[in-house]
Design a protein around this motif. Structure first.
Motif, PDB file in Angstrom:
ATOM      1  N   VAL A  89      10.797   0.905 -15.658  1.00  0.00           N
ATOM      2  CA  VAL A  89       9.937   2.351 -15.382  1.00  0.00           C
ATOM      3  C   VAL A  89       8.441   2.092 -15.275  1.00  0.00           C
ATOM      4  O   VAL A  89       7.827   1.525 -16.222  1.00  0.00           O
ATOM      5  CB  VAL A  89      10.427   3.302 -16.487  1.00  0.00           C
ATOM      6  N   CYS A  90       7.889   2.326 -14.144  1.00  0.00           N
ATOM      7  CA  CYS A  90       6.330   2.283 -14.235  1.00  0.00           C
ATOM      8  C   CYS A  90       5.646   3.813 -13.809  1.00  0.00           C
ATOM      9  O   CYS A  90       4.389   3.725 -13.814  1.00  0.00           O
ATOM     10  CB  CYS A  90       5.735   1.242 -13.118  1.00  0.00           C
ATOM     11  N   GLY A  91       6.308   4.475 -14.260  1.00  0.00           N
ATOM     12  CA  GLY A  91       5.768   5.920 -14.056  1.00  0.00           C
ATOM     13  C   GLY A  91       5.042   6.216 -15.514  1.00  0.00           C
ATOM     14  O   GLY A  91       5.130   5.501 -16.501  1.00  0.00           O
ATOM     15  N   GLU A  92       4.157   7.303 -15.490  1.00  0.00           N
ATOM     16  CA  GLU A  92       3.167   7.516 -16.609  1.00  0.00           C
ATOM     17  C   GLU A  92       4.251   7.868 -17.946  1.00  0.00           C
ATOM     18  O   GLU A  92       3.481   7.564 -19.022  1.00  0.00           O
ATOM     19  CB  GLU A  92       2.331   8.537 -16.300  1.00  0.00           C
ATOM     20  N   THR A 150       8.551   7.273 -12.172  1.00  0.00           N
ATOM     21  CA  THR A 150       8.901   8.435 -12.577  1.00  0.00           C
ATOM     22  C   THR A 150       8.038   9.723 -12.260  1.00  0.00           C
ATOM     23  O   THR A 150       8.338  10.997 -12.230  1.00  0.00           O
ATOM     24  CB  THR A 150       8.877   8.636 -13.964  1.00  0.00           C
ATOM     25  N   ASN A 151       6.661   9.237 -11.692  1.00  0.00           N
ATOM     26  CA  ASN A 151       5.946  10.353 -11.228  1.00  0.00           C
ATOM     27  C   ASN A 151       6.360  10.974 -10.134  1.00  0.00           C
ATOM     28  O   ASN A 151       6.400  12.377  -9.967  1.00  0.00           O
ATOM     29  CB  ASN A 151       4.424   9.631 -11.040  1.00  0.00           C
ATOM     30  N   ASP A 152       6.595  10.067  -9.058  1.00  0.00           N
ATOM     31  CA  ASP A 152       7.175  10.592  -7.846  1.00  0.00           C
ATOM     32  C   ASP A 152       8.741  11.010  -8.185  1.00  0.00           C
ATOM     33  O   ASP A 152       9.053  12.388  -7.543  1.00  0.00           O
ATOM     34  CB  ASP A 152       7.032   9.738  -6.915  1.00  0.00           C
ATOM     35  N   TRP A 202       4.030  11.329   5.698  1.00  0.00           N
ATOM     36  CA  TRP A 202       4.064  10.021   6.347  1.00  0.00           C
ATOM     37  C   TRP A 202       3.215   9.059   5.442  1.00  0.00           C
ATOM     38  O   TRP A 202       2.009   9.044   5.590  1.00  0.00           O
ATOM     39  CB  TRP A 202       3.413  10.136   7.780  1.00  0.00           C
ATOM     40  N   ARG A 203       3.692   8.412   4.538  1.00  0.00           N
ATOM     41  CA  ARG A 203       3.037   7.700   3.609  1.00  0.00           C
ATOM     42  C   ARG A 203       3.559   6.459   3.000  1.00  0.00           C
ATOM     43  O   ARG A 203       4.906   6.205   3.598  1.00  0.00           O
ATOM     44  CB  ARG A 203       2.605   8.533   2.150  1.00  0.00           C
ATOM     45  N   ALA A 204       3.012   5.681   2.400  1.00  0.00           N
ATOM     46  CA  ALA A 204       3.542   4.443   1.800  1.00  0.00           C
ATOM     47  C   ALA A 204       4.326   3.623   2.845  1.00  0.00           C
ATOM     48  O   ALA A 204       3.714   3.245   3.869  1.00  0.00           O
ATOM     49  CB  ALA A 204       4.395   4.848   0.680  1.00  0.00           C
ATOM     50  N   VAL A 220      11.859  -2.993  -5.305  1.00  0.00           N
ATOM     51  CA  VAL A 220      11.560  -1.806  -4.688  1.00  0.00           C
ATOM     52  C   VAL A 220      11.158  -0.928  -5.975  1.00  0.00           C
ATOM     53  O   VAL A 220      11.434  -1.245  -6.898  1.00  0.00           O
ATOM     54  CB  VAL A 220      12.526  -0.927  -3.800  1.00  0.00           C
ATOM     55  N   MET A 221      10.263   0.151  -5.535  1.00  0.00           N
ATOM     56  CA  MET A 221      10.147   1.563  -6.402  1.00  0.00           C
ATOM     57  C   MET A 221      11.279   2.172  -6.042  1.00  0.00           C
ATOM     58  O   MET A 221      11.724   2.602  -5.010  1.00  0.00           O
ATOM     59  CB  MET A 221       8.673   2.190  -6.142  1.00  0.00           C
ATOM     60  N   LEU A 222      12.015   2.874  -7.099  1.00  0.00           N
ATOM     61  CA  LEU A 222      12.778   3.983  -6.949  1.00  0.00           C
ATOM     62  C   LEU A 222      12.223   4.988  -7.383  1.00  0.00           C
ATOM     63  O   LEU A 222      12.003   5.425  -8.570  1.00  0.00           O
ATOM     64  CB  LEU A 222      14.141   3.655  -7.937  1.00  0.00           C
ATOM     65  N   VAL A 246       0.753  -1.129  -0.012  1.00  0.00           N
ATOM     66  CA  VAL A 246       0.030  -0.165   0.012  1.00  0.00           C
ATOM     67  C   VAL A 246       0.897   1.389  -0.127  1.00  0.00           C
ATOM     68  O   VAL A 246       1.833   1.462   0.967  1.00  0.00           O
ATOM     69  CB  VAL A 246      -0.793   0.061   1.280  1.00  0.00           C
ATOM     70  N   ASP A 247       0.305   2.084  -0.806  1.00  0.00           N
ATOM     71  CA  ASP A 247       1.033   3.522  -1.008  1.00  0.00           C
ATOM     72  C   ASP A 247      -0.245   4.529  -0.532  1.00  0.00           C
ATOM     73  O   ASP A 247      -0.693   5.173  -1.351  1.00  0.00           O
ATOM     74  CB  ASP A 247       1.516   3.857  -2.296  1.00  0.00           C
ATOM     75  N   ILE A 248      -0.445   4.380   0.692  1.00  0.00           N
ATOM     76  CA  ILE A 248      -1.473   5.141   1.448  1.00  0.00           C
ATOM     77  C   ILE A 248      -0.840   6.115   2.460  1.00  0.00           C
ATOM     78  O   ILE A 248       0.419   6.187   2.584  1.00  0.00           O
ATOM     79  CB  ILE A 248      -2.658   4.682   1.923  1.00  0.00           C
TER      80      ILE A 248
HETATM   81  C1  PEP Z   1       5.282   6.776  -9.572  1.00  0.00           C
HETATM   82  O1  PEP Z   1       5.580   7.480  -8.388  1.00  0.00           O
HETATM   83  O2  PEP Z   1       5.748   6.893 -10.608  1.00  0.00           O
HETATM   84  C2  PEP Z   1       4.228   5.677  -9.438  1.00  0.00           C
HETATM   85  C3  PEP Z   1       4.224   4.810 -10.549  1.00  0.00           C
HETATM   86  O3  PEP Z   1       3.553   5.448  -8.394  1.00  0.00           O
HETATM   87  P1  PEP Z   1       2.418   6.341  -8.198  1.00  0.00           P
HETATM   88  O4  PEP Z   1       2.047   7.110  -9.238  1.00  0.00           O
HETATM   89  O5  PEP Z   1       1.309   5.433  -7.514  1.00  0.00           O
HETATM   90  O6  PEP Z   1       2.760   7.205  -7.073  1.00  0.00           O
END
Ligand code: PEP
Ligand code: MG
Length: 328
Positions: free
Chosen positions: A256-259, A208-210, A112-114, A183-185, A86-88
């Protein structure tokens, strides 16, 4: 629309010089699952488990979590699914999970998240770990932790999973065939620790979004800044190229999983820095597979080396021109 999907579904994303690019999709709800077969994606590279939490009025109980994860794995069959814990918290705050301090974060994205929250609310992470492990009984489980800033956070989160494995083994439950951790980088500090991190993880997925908002100190939710920082800016691409270099020679899978990966010129730039795995919005899977087939990995790599050594005034324009000249 269905016909368009069908036409691209079976396209195999090989570059012109024969590199197989993995094109996976992002998902988060049960309703997203049919898109996997519809698009012919190579798997789910990012399953955002917090969506179930966000649409629920109360904390989802273990059996509901297990059911969702099992349904996703059933539907995916042989294709890999990477479940992100969870990323809440922060801006995705839940009424039933207010911080004890009742003090709201002033900078929720940096708050304070994720995993920060999950490591402190260990009960929550334990339940999720147990749900995932039970759902993946007899098959492979891929677990990814969000917002890891330092390698110890990864180790602490993995330990929570491993203690659940030990517990379920004692209960003589069927365990997953294998558990792969990654991990997410998305926090720049982690990139400085790649040499420490890389031998410990099976995969790394760059968010890449964050990452962009942290690199540029620019809130990703602020429309005033949306046009200001370009995903294909040399600062981001240099950063990503260093990350690619930091994983060479290790068996770790980097993606890469960002938009940005779902957009044409951005995907081209990612190939240019040596990224071979993308996880993107389902609607982009077909178009990006087709793009991959028109690109020579070596050629874009060389062009990128030149651009990053000597950045053009407008990187987007340079990429666009390069693509047009090759009818991409
Ligand atoms: C990101 O940060 O790039 C990402 C894929 O996660 P989220 O958009 O859910 O923060
Ligand atoms: Mg993120």
């Amino acid at each position: 629309k269905q016909a368009t999907y069908a036409a691209m579904r079976d396209v195999e994303p090989f570059t012109r010089d024969g590199t197989r690019i993995e094109v996976m999709m992002n998902a988060g709800l049960r309703d997203d699952i049919p898109m996997l077969s519809l698009t012919g994606a190579d798997g789910i590279g990012l399953f955002r488990t917090e969506f179930q939490f966000l649409v629920s009025a109360a904390l989802p109980q273990r059996d509901r979590q297990t059911r969702l994860y099992r349904d996703v794995l059933d539907a995916a069959g042989d294709k890999p699914v990477i479940f992100r814990t969870v990323d809440i918290g922060g801006d995705k705050s839940l009424p039933y999970l207010r911080s004890e301090s009742s003090r709201e974060d002033e900078n929720p994205a940096m708050g304070w998240r994720a995993l920060r929250l999950a490591l402190e609310r260990e009960g929550l992470l334990k339940v999720q770990a147990r749900s995932l492990i039970e759902a993946a009984a007899g098959r492979c489980l891929n677990v990814m932790f969000p917002m890891v800033s330092e390698p110890w956070e990864f180790e602490a989160a993995r330990a929570v999973f491993e203690s659940q494995v030990a517990f379920l083994r004692q209960c003589r439950k069927t365990l997953p065939e294998a558990i792969r951790y990654g991990v997410m980088l998305e926090v720049p500090s982690l990139a400085e620790m790649l040499d420490v991190l890389v031998p410990r993880v099976s995969f790394i997925s760059v968010g890449t979004n964050d990452l962009t908002q942290f690199l540029f100190a620019a809130d990703r939710a602020n429309p005033k800044l949306a046009e200001r920082y370009d995903w294909v800016s040399p600062a981001i691409l240099r950063f990503l190229r260093r990350v690619v270099a930091g994983t060479i020679g290790h068996p770790v899978q980097l993606g890469v999983c960002g938009e940005m990966g779902g957009r044409r010129l951005e995907a081209l730039a990612l190939l240019g820095v040596g990224i071979k795995r993308l996880s993107i919005t389902p609607a982009a899977v077909g178009p990006i597979k087709e793009l991959v087939r028109k690109v020579d990995m070596n050629e874009i790599g060389e062009a990128m080396t030149g651009w990053l050594a000597n950045p053009p005034p407008d990187m987007r324009h340079a990429l666009q021109k390069w693509a047009e000249e090759r009818e991409i």
